[in-house]
Motif scaffolding. Structure first.
Motif, short mmCIF file in Angstrom:
data_model
loop_
_atom_site.label_atom_id
_atom_site.label_comp_id
_atom_site.label_asym_id
_atom_site.label_seq_id
_atom_site.Cartn_x
_atom_site.Cartn_y
_atom_site.Cartn_z
N GLY A 1 0.72 -1.27 -0.01
CA GLY A 1 0.02 0.08 0.06
C GLY A 1 0.78 1.45 -0.09
N LEU A 2 0.39 2.28 0.46
CA LEU A 2 0.73 3.67 0.39
C LEU A 2 0.85 4.25 1.97
CD1 LEU A 2 -0.53 4.87 -2.89
CD2 LEU A 2 1.90 4.10 -2.50
N ALA A 3 0.70 3.60 2.85
CA ALA A 3 0.67 4.04 4.27
C ALA A 3 1.80 4.82 4.66
CB ALA A 3 0.30 3.06 5.18
N ASN A 4 2.83 4.19 4.45
CA ASN A 4 4.19 5.26 4.95
C ASN A 4 4.48 6.41 4.17
OD1 ASN A 4 4.68 3.41 2.63
ND2 ASN A 4 7.02 3.28 3.20
N ALA A 5 4.10 6.37 2.75
CA ALA A 5 4.33 7.58 1.78
C ALA A 5 3.02 8.51 2.15
CB ALA A 5 4.04 7.17 0.30
N ILE A 6 1.94 8.00 2.68
CA ILE A 6 0.95 8.98 2.86
C ILE A 6 1.36 9.90 4.13
CG2 ILE A 6 -1.53 9.45 3.68
CD1 ILE A 6 -2.26 6.94 1.77
N VAL A 7 1.75 9.17 5.41
CA VAL A 7 2.10 9.60 6.32
C VAL A 7 3.15 10.76 6.36
CG1 VAL A 7 2.90 9.37 8.72
CG2 VAL A 7 0.99 7.96 7.68
N GLY A 8 4.15 10.05 5.30
CA GLY A 8 5.53 10.75 5.24
C GLY A 8 5.24 12.18 4.43
N SER A 9 4.36 12.27 3.34
CA SER A 9 3.93 13.29 2.86
C SER A 9 3.18 14.33 3.77
CB SER A 9 2.88 12.85 1.46
OG SER A 9 3.64 12.17 0.68
N ILE A 10 2.33 13.92 4.51
CA ILE A 10 1.63 14.76 5.52
C ILE A 10 2.79 15.39 6.34
CG2 ILE A 10 0.19 14.88 7.45
CD1 ILE A 10 -1.46 12.76 6.26
N VAL A 11 3.71 14.53 7.00
CA VAL A 11 4.70 15.17 7.79
C VAL A 11 5.39 16.30 6.98
CG1 VAL A 11 6.74 14.57 9.16
CG2 VAL A 11 4.78 13.23 9.16
N LEU A 12 5.98 16.02 5.97
CA LEU A 12 6.85 17.01 5.08
C LEU A 12 6.21 18.40 4.83
CD1 LEU A 12 8.82 14.53 2.81
CD2 LEU A 12 9.54 15.50 4.78
#
Length: 294
Positions: free
Chosen positions: A77-88
């Motif tokens: 999935g994209l869970a780590n990418a979604i959270v990383g985008s929100i943080v950045l």
């Protein structure tokens, strides 16, 4: 006594011919403008339709709960990418908001037409139109290369630099719309300029200023080039210290879309749809705030 001269007759003008040519030019311009508008609408809905059809096919519960898969593996999935985008993204806004608001306040309230203010506006306009890849390369030289490693902090700073000009321009424009009588009323009560700005002008322009921040947030949410040079990417959960590669949606979409794996391509379409919907929601919220302020 001399008799007054008779007024000369106006030259005959064929009004029918003039009006006919004007009508033809007007109709031709309407046809051209309408045609290009329809072309733009068709292309826009074509892109959105393809994004919705292919993006919905890649959306599932796993998209929001599982990490990005490795090469050749199934699922993921994209869970780590979604959270990383929100943080950045929110790190970039946290960097840009105080700088942009205070710089815009200086231009509107203190600098006004001074030479320094004109220089700042000129530099801000350059940053507003500068390619994002150049900003990413600048942050790479300043923050990545000296520390010999990618990090989320460098990515947040790069996104913040991109967002600052938008916030500066919006803040200055909104503060200039505040009537001078409000400032005079605050000064008449004996309040210093700093109190007048924070208690009067900022409150009067808060809806427009918040809109500018939201537009800057939408502007940096889909940036890819600066993150390639700063935060890079990975297929795992990032470190809480944000040191090392930080997974994010834009770079993940870029990598997955050009890969030969079918599940990666589906996840790339799903990530594109997620980013598009997020930016659409932010734009709608910004418009609602502006209408509420009016």
């Amino acid at each position: 006594m001399a008799t007054p001269a008779k007024p000369t007759a106006a030259p005959h003008v064929e009004w029918g011919r003039v009006r006919s040519s004007r009508r033809m030019a007007d109709r031709l311009m309407k046809i051209i403008a309408t045609s290009f508008t329809l072309i733009a609408i068709v292309v826009l809905f074509w892109i959105l339709g393809m994004l919705i059809v292919k993006g919905l096919g890649g959306l599932s519960a796993a998209t929001f709960t599982q990490v990005t898969p490795g090469p050749g593996s199934e699922g993921g999935g994209l869970a780590n990418a979604i959270v990383g985008s929100i943080v950045l993204t929110f790190l970039g806004i946290a960097v840009a908001t105080p700088v942009g608001v205070l710089a815009g306040t200086y231009l509107a309230e203190y600098g006004k037409a001074s030479k320094l203010a004109e220089l700042i506006r000129f530099i801000n306009d350059i940053l507003l139109s500068a390619p994002s890849i150049l900003i990413g390369l600048f942050v790479y030289v300043v923050m990545v290369e000296p520390f010999r490693g990618y990090s989320g902090w460098a990515g947040g700073v790069a996104l913040g630099i991109i967002a600052i000009p938008v916030i500066v321009r919006t803040t200055e424009d909104m503060l200039r719309l505040v009537p001078g009588s409000l400032r005079e009323a605050g000064a008449a009560l004996g309040a210093p300029p700093s109190v007048v700005i924070t208690s009067v002008t900022w409150r009067a322009a808060k809806s427009g200023m918040v809109t500018g921040i939201l537009l800057a947030l939408a502007r940096i949410a889909g940036e890819t080039a600066p993150l390639i040079f700063t935060a890079l990417n990975n297929n795992f959960w990032f470190s809480p210290t944000l040191v090392g590669g930080v997974s994010n949606l834009p770079v993940t979409i870029y990598q997955f879309a050009s890969a030969p794996y079918e599940n990666w391509q589906q996840l790339a379409w799903a990530g594109s749809l997620i980013i598009t919907v997020s930016i659409l929601v932010l734009s709608i919220i910004a418009r609602r705030i502006v209408r509420g302020g009016k």
